[in-house]
Every structure is written in structure tokens, then in C-alpha cells.
Scaffold this active site. Structure first.
Site, PDB file in Angstrom:
ATOM      1  N   GLU A 168     -18.417  62.186  95.994  1.00 15.36           N
ATOM      2  CA  GLU A 168     -18.911  61.206  95.022  1.00 15.36           C
ATOM      3  C   GLU A 168     -18.262  61.291  93.640  1.00 15.36           C
ATOM      4  O   GLU A 168     -18.921  61.655  92.660  1.00 15.36           O
ATOM      5  CB  GLU A 168     -20.431  61.360  94.869  1.00 15.36           C
ATOM      6  CG  GLU A 168     -21.183  61.053  96.143  1.00 15.36           C
ATOM      7  CD  GLU A 168     -22.701  61.023  95.944  1.00 15.36           C
ATOM      8  OE1 GLU A 168     -23.177  61.472  94.896  1.00 15.36           O
ATOM      9  OE2 GLU A 168     -23.396  60.548  96.851  1.00 15.36           O
ATOM     10  N   GLU A 301     -23.810  60.854 103.742  1.00 13.64           N
ATOM     11  CA  GLU A 301     -25.114  61.192 103.144  1.00 13.64           C
ATOM     12  C   GLU A 301     -26.014  59.974 103.161  1.00 13.64           C
ATOM     13  O   GLU A 301     -25.572  58.857 102.848  1.00 13.64           O
ATOM     14  CB  GLU A 301     -25.000  61.631 101.678  1.00 13.64           C
ATOM     15  CG  GLU A 301     -24.495  63.024 101.466  1.00 13.64           C
ATOM     16  CD  GLU A 301     -24.475  63.423  99.998  1.00 13.64           C
ATOM     17  OE1 GLU A 301     -25.357  62.993  99.215  1.00 13.64           O
ATOM     18  OE2 GLU A 301     -23.554  64.168  99.630  1.00 13.64           O
TER      19      GLU A 301
END
Ligand code: FCB
Length: 387
Positions: A168, A301
Site C-alpha cells: 500500500e 487484503e
């Protein structure tokens, strides 16, 4: 009741990251957690600073085999975790081979249980020596990262098929360099872009090194994408800017999906314990938004903070339903990793949010399988979802 089937070979996983579960890490975060600035900040908010220190976390560094037995008993066939750079290279250029051996044992323990390892190489924590020289602002940082990645790959590539270079990049850069809430707590648009560029460069260098050392491995990043309803410009920047920069250097896209965002804010949606609105259909839109990259997709995720476990099973099922819809529409989604296998240290939010399929009693380090984990385990076992 209709039945939804996933294809054979679909990867059913769960995820963690080193700093959040291992315990005993010494890196830029562990230093920051104890810094006087941070402690003062927390006290001012009336919070107990001890709840915000990662310390032993979930003791996964020691208890990983027990945790992998639990994955196995819940029918998981994939696990995403990260290698902690600060353990491997605690001081500049000095490699701790004992730690490489630790991660080799971790990977072999997964292989013995027929669980596919997805290895993240940077999940937000830096060795202290690098943070002291500016961290990702340092123009040499991408080369230091590449050097670390080469060492890992030279030693472990024979055991690993899937690498995630960076977790991320946009969440990290916006929290650390725009909002100034995570270390190094900078608020500067100029530095923000410098770090974004350095991360993109780091990824590209690492991509080439990983593929040079092992031509057959698959390399990607984990990208947090948000479904932005009616704010397409923001959506373009948040979801695509980084992916476009690295588009020729990825074999798959790792999608992390948690939110949607509307303007004006939509009220009345159910929320998680973190206050994040639950909007399962958003995962369908974000997956479809990745179509133009023509790459396989792994949901690396997706998960919920839900202390009493009253919403997690439904959350997982609803998101899987929409993932399946995207597959029906022709998108190549090959796996799903629930965040997280274990309760863990949720960065600046400390230990309070409970994301785990497995509950941890932090006093005894005892593990307890939550009900929702068994529901997910049944889906993993049968490859199907009852709607
Ligand atoms: C993601 C992070 C992960 C965890 C979850 C809740 O943004 O990658 O480490 O904190 O959110």
C-alpha cells in the site's frame, strides 16, 4: 438457496505483517512508538501509551508453527506475511544470516503444510539506520531496498513463487508524508511526491532483480484501492497513479480493499469497530477498475475490525460474493487473503482493533479460533459459498 463455486486452485488465504504480529522488532516504528513526542500526543488524548507499543505483539515470531497448524486446520492454502528488513539488515550493509534462516524455516513450515507463501518485502517498517538518513526521502533508499531484496531473493527464491515488493504505497505515503500521523510525521506535498517516486523506483528495481534471479517468480505490489462513487478524479489519482507508474513491472496486482467513499458522505451504512463503512459491492467495482491492466488479481487484503465477531462471517461472505461476480464478468481473480489471520498491532490505533480470524489473549498469547474463522474455513474447504 443458490450456490456459488470458485474454480479449483483458487487460493484461500489470510495475511499478516511482521511488525504487527512478530514481536521484538527494532525499527523506525518501534522507536517512534516510544518517542517522547508520541507518548505526549497519546497522553494528551487521554490514552494509555502502553497500549500503543508493539512490544511482543502476537509473538508470531516464536509461535508461527502453531499458527500455521491453525491455518491448516481451517483449510487455508495460502498465507501472506512480510520479511522484516530491520532483522535482516540491522545495521547498514551487515546481513544477519540467522534471520534469513528464520524466514527459511517459516517458509518451509508453510510448504510442509501445503500453504502457498506470499512474501511481502516492505510492509511499512524501516531499519533504524535507514530512517536516520531520511528513510524513503533518501535518494539512495531505492538502491538500499534493491540490495536487501537481492539478498533475500538469492537466499530464498527457490522456496518462494510470489513476491509483493511494497504494501500500500498510497496509505503509507499519505499517512507518513501528508497527514503527518505516522513516522516520520512529515506534512509536505513536495516530500510526499519525492517518496512516492522513490517507492515506484524501488519497486521497479526490485522487480527486475527478483525476475533476474528467478525468471519464474511472480512479482506485484499490494495496492489499496477505494471505490469512489461520484468522485472520479480523486479515484483516478488514488487508484491508478501509482499502478500506472509501475505498469510494465508487475506480473499480478494485489488488491487491498476496505472502503468506499462518496461525496457527500453517505450515512446509515453499517460500520466496523474502526468506523469504516461496510460496502461489499465496492470490491466488485474496484476489481473491475483493474481490468485495463490485463493482469491476474489477488485480493491480498480484505477484512474487518470486529471484536465480538458478530459481523465478520457475513462480511467475508458478502465480499466473496462480489468477487465472484467480478470473476463471472471475466476478471481473473485468483485468490483471496483475509486480513488478518491473527489479532494484531494496528499501527497508530494500537491493540484495540481486532481483525483476526484468530483471537489472541495478549496476557497469555493463547490463540482462540473465532466462529467466523470456521465459516471461512468451510468456504476454503469446499470452494463454494452458499448465498
Ligand atoms: C491495511 C494495512 C494492514 C492493516 C489493515 C487493517 O491498510 O496494509 O497492515 O493495517 O490495513
Amino acid at each position: 438457496m443458490s450456490e456459488i463455486r470458485f474454480r479449483d486452485g483458487f487460493l484461500w488465504g489470510s495475511a499478516t505483517s511482521a511488525h504487527q504480529v512478530e514481536g521484538g522488532n527494532v525499527n523506525d516504528w518501534s522507536k517512534w512508538e516510544k518517542s517522547s513526542k508520541r507518548v505526549k500526543q497519546l497522553k494528551k488524548q487521554g490514552k494509555d501509551p502502553d497500549q500503543y507499543i508493539s512490544a511482543q505483539a502476537g509473538d508470531h515470531y516464536r509461535l508461527y508453527e502453531q499458527d500455521f497448524d491453525l491455518i491448516k486446520s481451517l483449510n487455508g492454502n495460502a498465507y501472506r506475511f512480510s520479511i522484516e528488513w530491520s532483522r535482516i539488515e540491522p545495521s547498514e550493509g551487515k546481513i544477519d544470516y540467522k534471520e534469513i534462516e528464520h524466514y527459511r524455516r517459516v517458509i518451509l513450515a508453510l510448504r510442509q503444510r501445503k500453504i502457498e507463501p506470499f512474501v511481502t518485502l516492505y510492509h511499512w517498517t524501516l531499519p533504524v539506520w535507514l530512517a536516520k538518513t531520511g528513510g524513503w526521502q533518501n535518494r539512495k533508499a531505492p538502491y538500499y531496498f534493491d540490495r536487501f531484496v537481492k539478498i533475500i531473493s538469492e537466499n530464498l527464491s527457490s522456496e518462494v513463487d510470489f513476491w509483493i515488493t511494497i504494501n500500500e504505497p498510497n496509505i503509507y505515503t499519505s499517512n507518513s508524508y501528508l497527514k503527518g500521523i505516522w513516522p516520520p510525521q512529515v506534512k509536505s506535498i513536495f516530500k510526499y511526491f519525492k517518496v512516492v517516486n522513490n517507492l515506484a523506483k524501488a519497486h521497479k528495481l526490485a522487480y527486475r532483480s527478483l525476475r533476474l534471479i528467478d525468471l519464474d517468480c511472480q512479482v506485484g505490489i499490494s495496492k489499496n484501492n477505494i471505490y469512489f462513487k461520484n468522485i472520479p478524479f480523486v479515484g483516478y489519482f488514488w487508484n491508478r497513479y501509482f499502478l500506472n507508474k509501475i505498469k510494465d513491472c508487475q506480473d499480478f496486482i494485489g488488491l487491498n480493499y476496505y472502503f468506499h467513499s462518496t461525496f457527500p458522505k453517505k450515512r446509515g451504512l453499517p460500520v466496523s469497530d474502526m468506523g469504516w463503512p461496510i460496502y461489499p459491492k465496492g470490491i466488485y467495482y474496484t476489481i473491475k477498475g483493474l481490468k485495463k491492466y490485463k493482469k491476474p488479481i489477488y485480493v491480498t487484503e480484505n477484512g474487518i475490525a470486529d471484536k465480538d465477531d458478530s459481523r465478520r462471517a457475513k462480511y467475508i461472505k458478502d465480499h466473496l460474493y462480489w468477487i465472484h461476480q467480478a470473476i463471472e464478468d471475466g476478471l481473473d481473480v485468483k485468490g483471496y487473503f483475509y486480513w488478518s489471520l491473527l489479532d494484531n498491532f494496528e499501527w497508530d490505533k494500537g491493540f484495540d482493533p481486532r481483525f483476526g480470524l484468530i483471537e489472541i489473549n495478549y496476557n497469555t498469547m493463547e490463540r482462540k479460533v473465532r466462529r467466523s474463522a470456521r465459516v471461512y474455513g468451510q468456504i476454503c474447504k469446499t470452494n463454494k459459498l452458499e448465498k
